[in-house]
Design an enzyme around this catalytic site. Structure first.
Site, PDB file in Angstrom:
ATOM      1  N   MET A  56      -3.108   3.579  -6.324  1.00 45.53           N
ATOM      2  CA  MET A  56      -4.785   2.375  -6.391  1.00 45.53           C
ATOM      3  C   MET A  56      -5.620   4.400  -6.426  1.00 45.53           C
ATOM      4  O   MET A  56      -5.871   4.918  -6.454  1.00 45.53           O
ATOM      5  CB  MET A  56      -4.905   1.845  -4.984  1.00 45.53           C
ATOM      6  CG  MET A  56      -4.030   1.486  -4.832  1.00 45.53           C
ATOM      7  SD  MET A  56      -5.160  -0.134  -4.095  1.00 45.53           S
ATOM      8  CE  MET A  56      -3.692  -1.794  -3.405  1.00 45.53           C
TER       9      MET A  56
ATOM     10  N   HIS B 242       8.206   0.013  -1.604  1.00 46.35           N
ATOM     11  CA  HIS B 242       7.045  -0.093  -2.123  1.00 46.35           C
ATOM     12  C   HIS B 242       5.873   0.457  -2.117  1.00 46.35           C
ATOM     13  O   HIS B 242       5.589   0.641  -0.519  1.00 46.35           O
ATOM     14  CB  HIS B 242       7.127  -2.267  -2.231  1.00 46.35           C
ATOM     15  CG  HIS B 242       5.721  -2.304  -3.496  1.00 46.35           C
ATOM     16  ND1 HIS B 242       6.036  -2.820  -4.832  1.00 46.35           N
ATOM     17  CD2 HIS B 242       3.991  -2.432  -3.220  1.00 46.35           C
ATOM     18  CE1 HIS B 242       5.040  -3.307  -5.070  1.00 46.35           C
ATOM     19  NE2 HIS B 242       3.973  -3.122  -4.426  1.00 46.35           N
TER      20      HIS B 242
ATOM     21  N   MET C 179      -1.730   1.052  -9.861  1.00 41.17           N
ATOM     22  CA  MET C 179      -2.778   0.329 -10.331  1.00 41.17           C
ATOM     23  C   MET C 179      -3.711   1.375 -10.900  1.00 41.17           C
ATOM     24  O   MET C 179      -5.190   1.589  -9.563  1.00 41.17           O
ATOM     25  CB  MET C 179      -3.170  -0.505  -8.549  1.00 41.17           C
ATOM     26  CG  MET C 179      -2.118  -2.022  -8.732  1.00 41.17           C
ATOM     27  SD  MET C 179      -2.540  -2.176  -7.632  1.00 41.17           S
ATOM     28  CE  MET C 179      -1.172  -1.115  -6.034  1.00 41.17           C
TER      29      MET C 179
ATOM     30  N   ASP D 214       4.145 -10.180  -5.547  1.00 40.17           N
ATOM     31  CA  ASP D 214       3.646  -8.755  -4.925  1.00 40.17           C
ATOM     32  C   ASP D 214       2.160  -9.754  -4.392  1.00 40.17           C
ATOM     33  O   ASP D 214       1.423  -9.815  -5.483  1.00 40.17           O
ATOM     34  CB  ASP D 214       3.242  -7.742  -5.462  1.00 40.17           C
ATOM     35  CG  ASP D 214       2.471  -6.710  -4.860  1.00 40.17           C
ATOM     36  OD1 ASP D 214       2.713  -7.010  -3.178  1.00 40.17           O
ATOM     37  OD2 ASP D 214       2.311  -5.135  -5.637  1.00 40.17           O
TER      38      ASP D 214
HETATM   39  C1  DX5 Z   1      -2.183  -5.293  -3.203  1.00 39.46           C
HETATM   40  C2  DX5 Z   1      -0.448  -4.346  -3.332  1.00 39.46           C
HETATM   41  C3  DX5 Z   1       0.750  -5.085  -2.362  1.00 39.46           C
HETATM   42  C4  DX5 Z   1      -0.390  -5.037  -1.180  1.00 39.46           C
HETATM   43  C5  DX5 Z   1       0.717  -6.993  -0.417  1.00 39.46           C
HETATM   44  O1  DX5 Z   1      -2.630  -4.691  -4.883  1.00 39.46           O
HETATM   45  O2  DX5 Z   1       0.596  -4.858  -5.082  1.00 39.46           O
HETATM   46  O3  DX5 Z   1       2.039  -4.148  -2.559  1.00 39.46           O
HETATM   47  O4  DX5 Z   1       0.158  -4.335  -0.494  1.00 39.46           O
HETATM   48  O5  DX5 Z   1       0.193  -6.643   1.223  1.00 39.46           O
HETATM   49  P1  DX5 Z   1       0.848  -7.808   1.415  1.00 39.46           P
HETATM   50  O6  DX5 Z   1       2.219  -8.032   1.462  1.00 39.46           O
HETATM   51  O7  DX5 Z   1      -0.195  -7.712   2.724  1.00 39.46           O
HETATM   52  O8  DX5 Z   1      -0.335  -9.112   0.353  1.00 39.46           O
HETATM   53 ZN    ZN Z   2       1.963  -3.240  -4.885  1.00 41.22          ZN
END
Ligand code: DX5
Ligand code: ZN
Length: 212
Positions: A37, A33, A68, A173
């Site tokens: 951002m 994944h 994002m 997620d």
């Molecule tokens: C947050 C991301 C996630 C993040 C999750 O905005 O989209 O993919 O990496 O991280 P954990 O598993 O640490 O919450």
């Molecule tokens: Zn994510």
């Protein structure tokens, strides 16, 4: 083991050793994944086009690309051309361009994912559920790894599951660990993104296995 797709988020990897950290999870998962951002849609800046392009060269894992970013429509062609396999974008960023964005992803022969933030209701995206391959329910506010799972999102998974076509992938997620993973699976999630739980564990293989 079962049919839950685990997608480790490299947001919690060491960015100066991305290849090494991808290889750490590679034997145990089908997907990776990648959190893109832009500092506008979310208050953080992470990975962009050149990094995804480089990742494509070092792994055959299915690239689960989570955009994002504002105006995702404009970036579908470039992320497709550099090797993303699934492109998930946010409904809140696309709004009335949602269907057009989904179509652009499909025209590039990629899997299409649609995501909603914790404050967005399932009703708002119900009309797109038959058009996409994956729905991503954010279980934290997007922007950062290592946040606490928001329990109130569980009912949204259940709601999606009830109306989902049989092949839809329901992904979660944010804050996913061995305990919250079970809660999500029980409601119908079949793909789990997990970053800090996997990458901060002493035994990555065991951590991944404990998720499903
Ligand atoms: C947050 C991301 C996630 C993040 C999750 O905005 O989209 O993919 O990496 O991280 P954990 O598993 O640490 O919450
Ligand atoms: Zn994510």
């Amino acid at each position: 083991m079962n049919n839950i797709i685990i997608s480790p988020s490299i947001l919690s990897a060491d960015f100066s050793n991305l290849e090494r950290d991808i290889k750490k999870v590679e034997p145990y998962v089908p997907w990776i994944h990648i959190d893109v951002m832009d500092g506008h849609f979310v208050p953080n800046i992470t990975i962009g086009v050149p990094v995804v392009e480089s990742i494509r060269k070092v792994t055959k894992l299915f690239l689960d690309t989570h955009l994002m970013i504002d105006n995702p429509y404009s970036f579908i062609d470039i992320f497709s051309s550099i090797g993303a396999d699934l492109i998930t974008f946010h409904y809140e960023a696309a709004l009335d361009k949602t269907l057009q964005t989904i179509e652009k992803i499909k025209n590039n022969n990629k899997k299409a994912g649609l995501s909603i933030k914790p404050d967005t209701k399932v009703d708002e995206i119900e009309q797109y559920i038959n058009e996409v391959d994956l729905i991503l329910i954010m279980t934290v506010e997007p922007g950062f790894g290592g946040q606490k799972f928001i329990e109130s999102q569980l009912s949204k998974i259940e709601k999606i599951k009830k109306i989902a076509p049989p092949n839809l992938i329901i992904q979660v997620d944010g804050g996913i660990n061995n305990k919250t993973a079970k809660l999500c699976i029980n409601k119908g999630a079949n793909s789990l993104v997990s970053g800090s739980y996997i990458y901060k564990s002493a035994n990555i293989k065991q951590a991944i296995e404990a998720l499903s």
